[in-house]
Each structure stands twice: as structure tokens, then as C-alpha cells.
Scaffold this motif. Structure first.
Motif, short mmCIF file in Angstrom:
data_model
loop_
_atom_site.label_atom_id
_atom_site.label_comp_id
_atom_site.label_asym_id
_atom_site.label_seq_id
_atom_site.Cartn_x
_atom_site.Cartn_y
_atom_site.Cartn_z
N VAL A 69 2.46 -1.97 -0.84
CA VAL A 69 2.32 -0.42 -0.94
C VAL A 69 1.37 0.38 -2.23
O VAL A 69 0.60 1.32 -1.77
CB VAL A 69 4.02 -0.72 -1.24
N LEU A 75 1.73 4.23 1.86
CA LEU A 75 4.44 3.80 2.75
C LEU A 75 4.10 3.22 3.41
O LEU A 75 3.74 3.69 4.43
CB LEU A 75 4.82 5.00 1.70
N CYS A 79 9.80 4.35 7.63
CA CYS A 79 10.89 3.66 6.47
C CYS A 79 11.57 4.79 5.57
O CYS A 79 11.55 6.03 5.52
CB CYS A 79 9.67 3.44 5.31
N ASP A 80 13.00 5.36 6.24
CA ASP A 80 14.04 6.20 4.87
C ASP A 80 14.30 5.43 3.81
O ASP A 80 14.59 6.90 2.87
CB ASP A 80 15.59 6.19 5.50
N THR A 81 14.02 4.67 3.17
CA THR A 81 14.33 4.45 1.89
C THR A 81 14.00 3.05 1.30
O THR A 81 13.45 2.26 1.95
CB THR A 81 16.12 3.75 1.36
N LEU A 82 13.16 3.28 -0.22
CA LEU A 82 12.60 2.13 -0.48
C LEU A 82 13.50 1.90 -2.13
O LEU A 82 13.78 2.56 -2.31
CB LEU A 82 10.96 2.77 -1.27
N ALA A 97 5.21 2.33 -6.76
CA ALA A 97 5.60 2.36 -5.58
C ALA A 97 6.43 2.98 -5.40
O ALA A 97 6.96 3.78 -4.18
CB ALA A 97 6.46 0.77 -4.41
N LEU A 98 7.50 2.85 -5.89
CA LEU A 98 9.08 3.47 -5.83
C LEU A 98 8.54 5.38 -6.61
O LEU A 98 9.11 6.14 -5.84
CB LEU A 98 9.97 2.76 -7.00
N ALA A 101 6.98 6.71 -3.16
CA ALA A 101 8.34 7.27 -2.45
C ALA A 101 8.99 8.74 -2.66
O ALA A 101 9.01 8.82 -1.76
CB ALA A 101 9.36 5.86 -2.13
N ARG A 102 9.26 8.65 -4.08
CA ARG A 102 10.27 9.65 -4.50
C ARG A 102 9.26 11.27 -3.90
O ARG A 102 9.56 11.67 -3.64
CB ARG A 102 10.45 9.60 -5.72
N LEU A 106 11.01 10.39 0.22
CA LEU A 106 12.00 9.26 0.89
C LEU A 106 13.27 9.15 -0.32
O LEU A 106 12.97 9.32 -1.63
CB LEU A 106 11.28 8.15 0.78
N THR A 108 15.10 6.72 -2.59
CA THR A 108 14.58 5.60 -3.71
C THR A 108 15.84 5.03 -4.17
O THR A 108 16.99 5.58 -4.58
CB THR A 108 13.82 5.77 -4.80
#
Length: 326
Positions: A69, A75, A79-82, A97-98, A101-102, A106, A108
């Protein structure tokens, strides 16, 4: 270069078992106020943490390398949640990666032992796991707790897991001591770890620990794919380790016979009874107990073959290259 973990000329599995048993019973359980609504979740981590994340695949989620990622800067689709996993909370690819996503909007979640860490700071929700206070040479304690954290995020009540795992350790030690005694006297050129998805986390952990402890090339391979590929390995000495849970036993046996005809050494490791099958969440507990077994097997194998863990101190253990870039 920072000092490497200590090594020993012999592996005392009884002492390792006793130490982990005591640590499990002295450590608070992994608890959660309630599993988050994950939707379609992707769990990311690196190394041991990625092995922990594979527990989530049993719940219909995905687990991928955090580096896939972070360094591809893309991403995962759908994907809804990482969910980022790191015991220290400072693994660079996982934090990156987090944060990606944030920024993309998404949800997290962080699974870590450190509430004050970059990973926790990058998450909407944090699942904390306690740290097992136990001295280890080839480590498994972090995985034992992170795997429970993954299960908790997936909605499992893990409050009894420490006690259940502690109760399994005598069976783990008996199984692994017998396996180490039966190993060839000399190290193979390489190893394969064969398994079915019911042990995906534990099998991945076997691969990691065998590489760390023995300094040899090791690969994990699905059982059926081994039958299509490993049959052709040779003529160098190769060791195939079959991790056998409750399912697929006739196929394991048939494949073992075929691999032996090509000159390979095959060891069947029966982990079916490491955990009482009637116990609640036995499948998850068995997967975690299998990982512990892999750590002890790897340490015993390394010393039997005269290959002290971490190449006898030749490996730089500060892991600076995988930490968050300041």
C-alpha cells in the motif's frame, strides 16, 4: 551495529514453555469495548504483524503487506476500513498506509501495544494489546498478542485466550520436541511450509521464524499448489514441512508419499490437538498455538544444524530500515 539477541548452544524448550506460560497468566487479556463496524476491511502490517493480520481472513476480510500500500501509493480497491498492525506503532510502511487511508476518507483502526505512537495517532479507533513480559531469543510474544487484537477487532471475545493458550503449551512443547529430534542432522538447502487456509497465520509465522532462526530460504505454499510445483524440486536436499490441522489429511499423506519419491525429506507436523477442539474459538486459538510451535521448532532446528539464530549476531537488529522515517 546494535547487539544481537543472545544465543545458546542448546535449546531448553521446558524453560521457554514455562516462561511463556507464566507471562500469559500474568498478563491482562485483550479486551475491546466493542468491535468497530469494519465493512470491507483490509488489514495491513509487515513481517510478524502481517502474519497476525491473516487471522482476519477467516472473517472475510483481506490482509496485505503494508508496503504494498505505502510504496505503491495506492489504497486497496473495495476497502471501507484500513486496519494497521504494529506492536511498536512505529513500522514505517504501516503508519504511512494508515495515514494515506485517513487522508482518503477511509475509516482507520490501529492495533498496537503503544497508545502514544504514530500508528495510534493516525487511527480513528485504537485496539490496544498488552505486552507479554517474557525473554525470548526467537520471538513470538508480540504475535501472540497482536493476533488476539486482530480477533478482537473482528468481534471475537478474547478475554479467555491467554489462559487457553497457556494450557496448550505442554502439548506444543511435546509436539515440537519430537519434531526437532526427528530432523536430519544437516541443514537442507531450502524449506517449504505446506498448509491449508485454516492455519494461514500460523503457517506464515513458521516461514518467518525459520528464516530468522536458520538463515535459510523458506517459502510458504498452499497444500495443493505444492503438489503441482514442489514435486520438481531437487536434486539438492529440500525439507517439506506439512502443517496438518483437522482437514485434508488424506491429501497431505498422498502428497508426502509423492514428494518422498523425488528425494525430498517430508515432516508432517500434526497441530490438530494443540487446542481442545470443543473449546470456544478453537480454530483461532489453534492458529496462534501453531505460531508458537513454529518459533520453538525454528530455534531447535537452528541449533541442531549449527546455525545460531540471527546468524550468530551477524545481523544488524536495530531494524532502522523498517521504522518510520523521522
Amino acid at each position: 551495529m546494535s547487539p544481537a539477541p543472545p544465543t545458546s548452544a542448546t535449546y531448553d524448550s521446558a524453560s521457554a514453555s514455562a516462561a511463556l506460560h507464566a507471562a500469559l497468566l500474568a498478563t491482562a487479556p485483550v479486551v475491546t469495548a466493542g468491535a468497530p463496524d469494519l465493512g470491507r476491511a483490509v488489514f495491513v502490517g509487515s513481517g510478524d504483524s502481517l502474519a497476525s493480520g491473516l487471522i482476519a481472513t477467516g472473517f472475510g476480510h483481506r490482509a496485505v503487506s503494508a508496503g504494498d500500500v505505502a510504496w505503491s501509493e495506492a489504497l486497496p480497491a473495495a476497502c471501507d476500513t484500513l486496519v494497521g498492525i504494529s506492536h511498536s506503532g512505529t513500522s514505517g510502511a504501516t503508519v504511512k498506509a494508515l495515514r494515506m487511508a485517513r487522508t482518503a476518507g477511509l475509516k482507520t483502526v490501529a492495533i498496537t501495544s503503544q497508545a502514544a505512537s504514530p500508528l495510534a495517532d493516525s487511527a480513528d479507533e485504537v485496539q490496544l494489546v498488552p505486552t507479554l513480559q517474557v525473554e525470548e531469543i526467537v520471538p513470538c510474544a508480540g504475535h501472540v498478542m497482536l493476533a488476539q487484537g486482530v480477533a478482537a477487532v473482528c468481534g471475537v471475545d478474547t478475554s479467555s485466550f491467554n489462559e487457553a493458550l497457556a494450557q496448550s503449551l505442554d502439548r506444543v512443547r511435546t509436539t515440537i520436541d519430537a519434531q526437532v529430534r526427528a530432523l536430519p542432522d544437516t541443514a537442507p538447502v531450502a524449506m517449504s511450509v505446506l498448509s491449508l487456509p485454516e492455519l494461514c497465520s500460523g503457517a506464515d509465522f513458521w516461514v518467518l521464524k525459520l528464516i530468522e532462526a536458520c538463515g535459510l530460504a523458506v517459502r510458504g505454499v498452499p497444500l495443493e499448489e505444492s503438489g503441482h510445483v514442489d514435486y520438481f524440486i531437487g536434486p539438492e536436499q529440500h525439507l517439506a514441512l506439512q502443517l496438518m490441522g483437522p482437514h485434508g489429511r488424506p491429501r497431505f499423506d498422498r502428497l508426502a508419499e509423492a514428494l518422498r519419491t523425488t528425494g525430498q525429506t517430508v515432516r508432517q507436523v500434526d497441530v490438530r490437538d494443540l487446542i481442545d477442539p470443543d473449546m470456544r474459538d478453537a480454530d483461532i486459538l489453534r492458529d496462534i498455538a501453531t505460531a508458537v510451535a513454529g518459533t520453538w521448532f525454528a530455534h531447535g532446528a537452528a541449533l541442531r544444524w549449527g546455525r545460531p539464530p540471527f546468524r550468530g549476531g551477524a545481523v544488524n537488529m536495530d531494524a532502522r530500515h523498517i521504522k518510520l522515517d523521522s
